[in-house]
Motif scaffolding. Structure first.
Motif, PDB file in Angstrom:
ATOM      1  N   ILE A 179      -2.764   5.354   2.926  1.00  0.00           N
ATOM      2  CA  ILE A 179      -2.344   4.536   1.794  1.00  0.00           C
ATOM      3  C   ILE A 179      -1.910   5.429   0.638  1.00  0.00           C
ATOM      4  O   ILE A 179      -2.543   6.438   0.332  1.00  0.00           O
ATOM      5  N   VAL A 202       0.490   0.460  -1.807  1.00  0.00           N
ATOM      6  CA  VAL A 202      -0.141  -0.574  -2.618  1.00  0.00           C
ATOM      7  C   VAL A 202       0.516  -0.558  -3.989  1.00  0.00           C
ATOM      8  O   VAL A 202       0.960   0.494  -4.462  1.00  0.00           O
ATOM      9  N   LEU A 217      -5.618  -4.206   2.073  1.00  0.00           N
ATOM     10  CA  LEU A 217      -4.923  -3.431   3.104  1.00  0.00           C
ATOM     11  C   LEU A 217      -5.919  -2.829   4.091  1.00  0.00           C
ATOM     12  O   LEU A 217      -5.679  -2.812   5.309  1.00  0.00           O
TER      13      LEU A 217
END
Length: 437
Positions: A179, A202, A217
């Protein structure tokens, strides 16, 4: 004329950029020649398994780069080879790179260190003894806001990119998910592409990456690690407040998620909050002196908990083995003498003045929070077109595509404030005349 038959796309990052890069590579290799016709967008989308919109955007990016040209009713073609450029009357002002100039006070601080080493060359290279001192220097440089990493938990790396690539290789295998934010460090994009790691993004708000989005997520996908850049975020310049760091640390802990925390510019912030590593024990904290003092001092420092130390060490050795002992020794003497922190303070003051100048010349569209070595210019349309126009006016800036980890990332330009005063001032004035009112 021929019709190009592309290979499958590979690598991390937006697919339209991967396709635009592939077109450029084919042209550079001579496999696509001026006048060659590219497939229709729908046909190419079917071949590559992507959307028509992805192909269309890739063709637009390649056209802005001067690689393609379109003819209504006929298709898309490789652009004619450009004529040899005329001799430039003015040099290009490079405000795309953010490396500090590395001269003046830095040179004066390094010179006596090199003289001492030259007088006793055997003093460098005693690996066991050097490693202890170098780790102590790394721990001292990393410490801030009450956080003091143990020197035995710190390793010296051959710069920040070496440390970042090794962390990515140690924590994520090919096709694993990491991420990051929608706009992120180009070094992460490059490393993820080479290591075939998937980047999932994100959104951010005024405080930084949103913890709720990270949580959702992680619940939806199997995630290998979370990448953060909390201090003077590249490219936006945002510094994440302490409360947001604690919130993200709590989410990461709940999901047992390792965090890669980059902090290449943190020493420029005299009152930076504690790192995420202070709250989340599975954090790999990366910093260094290169981005703060001089590009030639390519030394990074990596803190990691004991549970992650061995895989990180193995990955770092596979990628670059170890930093150059001479450079590591120079960095160690700068840090342990206090000179490195003094130089960072001087640099911070210089950048604060340039940030004020950027706000004066570029107005509300520019974000320069704190002594960032760059300004992020927010735009509401295609940043690449303005970057190309600036280049034609003799100013090189970095556009959105260099930082976008996902399609549709907020458009903007990153303008370096790290060059000499006259270059920064001239470049900002030129850019101010090009930006829409």
């Amino acid at each position: 004329m021929t019709i190009w038959e592309p290979a499958r796309l590979s690598g991390a990052g937006p697919r339209y950029l991967a396709l635009a890069d592939a077109i450029g590579a084919e042209i550079a290799a001579g496999r696509l020649a001026p006048g060659d016709r590219l497939p229709a967008q729908r046909d190419l989308a079917r071949q590559l398994g992507v959307t028509v919109a992805t192909v269309g955007r890739a063709y637009q990016v390649a056209a802005r780069r001067g690689l393609l040209t379109g003819e209504v009713g006929r298709g898309t073609f490789v652009a004619p080879a450009p004529a040899a450029p005329l001799p430039a009357t003015e040099p290009v002002l490079d405000v795309a790179a953010v490396h500090p100039p590395g001269h003046g006070q830095v040179h004066r601080a390094v010179a006596p260190i090199l003289h001492r080493i030259a007088a006793d060359p055997l003093a460098v290279g005693a690996e066991d003894a050097d490693a202890v001192r170098h780790r102590i220097a790394g721990a001292r440089w990393s410490a801030h806001a009450g956080w003091h990493p143990a020197s035995e938990s710190v390793e010296v790396t051959a710069g920040g990119q070496h440390a970042l690539a090794a962390a990515l290789a140690a924590l994520a295998e090919p096709r694993h998910v990491v991420i990051t934010t929608e706009l992120t460090n180009p070094g992460l994009l490059a490393a993820a592409r080479v290591l075939r790691v998937e980047l999932a993004t994100v959104p951010s708000d005024a405080a930084g990456a949103r913890p709720d989005a990270i949580d959702r997520l992680c619940a939806r996908r199997r995630v290998a690690a979370l990448h953060l850049h909390p201090n003077l975020h590249n490219p936006t310049g945002l510094t994440m407040p302490a409360e947001r760091r604690r919130e993200i640390a709590a989410v990461a802990a709940a999901h047992e998620l390792p965090v890669i925390e980059e902090d290449p510019f943190g020493a420029l912030l005299p009152d930076r909050p504690p790192p995420v590593a202070a709250w989340h024990p599975r954090t790999v904290y990366l910093t260094g002196i290169t981005k703060t003092l001089a590009p030639g001092l390519r030394i990074g420092y990596r803190y990691a908990p004991a549970a992650l130390a061995e895989p990180l060490r193995a990955a770092a050795r596979a990628l670059a083995w170890a930093p150059a002992p001479l450079v590591a020794e120079v960095a160690t003497q700068l840090v342990l003498s206090g000179a490195a922190h003094q130089l960072a303070a001087v640099r911070s003051a210089e950048l604060a003045g340039r940030a004020a100048l950027a706000r004066d010349l570029l107005g509300d569209r520019v974000a320069v929070p704190g002594p960032a070595p760059f300004a992020w210019v927010r735009l509401d349309h295609d940043a690449d077109a303005i970057a190309a126009l600036a280049r034609r006016r003799g100013v090189a800036v970095a556009g959105t595509d260099e930082f976008a980890a996902r399609r549709g990332a907020a458009p903007g330009l990153r303008v370096s404030l790290s060059a000499d005063d006259e270059t920064v001032r001239t470049a900002l004035r030129t850019l101010a005349r090009l930006l829409p009112a």
